[in-house]
Design a protein around this motif. Structure first.
Motif, mmCIF file in Angstrom:
data_model
loop_
_atom_site.group_PDB
_atom_site.id
_atom_site.type_symbol
_atom_site.label_atom_id
_atom_site.label_comp_id
_atom_site.label_asym_id
_atom_site.label_seq_id
_atom_site.Cartn_x
_atom_site.Cartn_y
_atom_site.Cartn_z
ATOM 1 N N TYR A 5 54.762 44.343 64.048
ATOM 2 C CA TYR A 5 54.181 45.601 64.585
ATOM 3 C C TYR A 5 55.003 46.622 63.930
ATOM 4 C CZ TYR A 5 53.193 49.692 67.636
ATOM 5 O OH TYR A 5 53.286 51.128 67.288
ATOM 6 N N PHE A 7 56.698 50.333 63.634
ATOM 7 C CA PHE A 7 56.456 51.740 64.197
ATOM 8 C C PHE A 7 57.587 52.309 63.884
ATOM 9 C CE2 PHE A 7 59.377 49.795 66.850
ATOM 10 C CZ PHE A 7 60.016 50.293 67.927
ATOM 11 N N THR A 16 50.089 60.481 65.061
ATOM 12 C CA THR A 16 50.990 58.787 65.171
ATOM 13 C C THR A 16 52.052 58.618 66.585
ATOM 14 O OG1 THR A 16 51.793 59.610 62.727
ATOM 15 C CG2 THR A 16 53.096 58.057 64.083
ATOM 16 N N GLN A 20 50.385 55.271 68.064
ATOM 17 C CA GLN A 20 51.400 53.900 68.304
ATOM 18 C C GLN A 20 51.855 53.377 69.589
ATOM 19 O OE1 GLN A 20 55.117 54.835 65.227
ATOM 20 N NE2 GLN A 20 54.859 55.572 66.837
ATOM 21 N N GLU A 24 50.575 50.050 71.304
ATOM 22 C CA GLU A 24 51.307 49.039 72.088
ATOM 23 C C GLU A 24 51.334 48.666 73.527
ATOM 24 O OE1 GLU A 24 54.736 51.478 72.268
ATOM 25 O OE2 GLU A 24 54.916 51.525 70.135
ATOM 26 N N GLN A 36 58.394 44.164 67.384
ATOM 27 C CA GLN A 36 58.614 45.408 66.816
ATOM 28 C C GLN A 36 59.468 45.513 66.471
ATOM 29 O OE1 GLN A 36 59.152 47.652 71.406
ATOM 30 N NE2 GLN A 36 56.743 48.618 70.491
ATOM 31 N N ASP A 38 61.157 48.831 64.085
ATOM 32 C CA ASP A 38 61.190 50.188 63.845
ATOM 33 C C ASP A 38 61.526 51.060 62.315
ATOM 34 O OD1 ASP A 38 62.370 52.726 64.963
ATOM 35 O OD2 ASP A 38 62.951 52.990 65.936
ATOM 36 N N PRO A 60 53.548 54.130 59.015
ATOM 37 C CA PRO A 60 53.745 53.322 60.219
ATOM 38 C C PRO A 60 52.659 54.229 61.129
ATOM 39 C CG PRO A 60 55.642 54.282 60.753
ATOM 40 C CD PRO A 60 55.157 55.118 58.917
ATOM 41 N N PRO A 61 51.902 53.685 62.154
ATOM 42 C CA PRO A 61 51.798 52.323 62.201
ATOM 43 C C PRO A 61 50.894 51.490 61.826
ATOM 44 C CG PRO A 61 50.321 52.674 63.775
ATOM 45 C CD PRO A 61 50.807 54.147 63.112
#
Length: 91
Positions: A5, A7, A16, A20, A24, A36, A38, A60-61
């Motif tokens: 994922y 993000f 956004t 996200q 989650e 996750q 980042d 993202p996501p």
């Protein structure tokens, strides 16, 4: 299978941020294990995400099964609404 994922922990776009949070919340509530990543703190991860999406401006996501691109929020949300989330996440 490793669900990834991508993000951003730093975003000024409220839409956004809400997308996200929804991803989650749903993944956690359904007990899906996911990694996750980042992109706000890792430029190489951002470039890899965009490369795997085949979109040099992708944001993202985004979700991937290993390195197989699954889709962004709209595809995820559609799978939730259609009750096909598990199949969607398997790619």
């Amino acid at each position: 299978m490793v669900l990834k994922y991508y993000f951003s922990s730093v975003t000024s776009d409220l839409g956004t941020k809400k997308h996200q949070q929804r991803i989650e919340m749903i993944l956690s509530s359904k007990k899906f294990e996911y990694e996750q990543i980042d992109i706000a703190t890792d430029e190489a991860a951002r470039e890899k995400m965009r490369e795997m999406m085949n979109d040099p401006k992708g944001l993202p996501p985004q979700l991937f099964n290993d390195d197989t691109y699954l889709g962004g929020f709209d595809k995820f949300d559609e799978a939730v609404e259609d009750e096909t989330l598990e199949a969607f996440l398997k790619g």
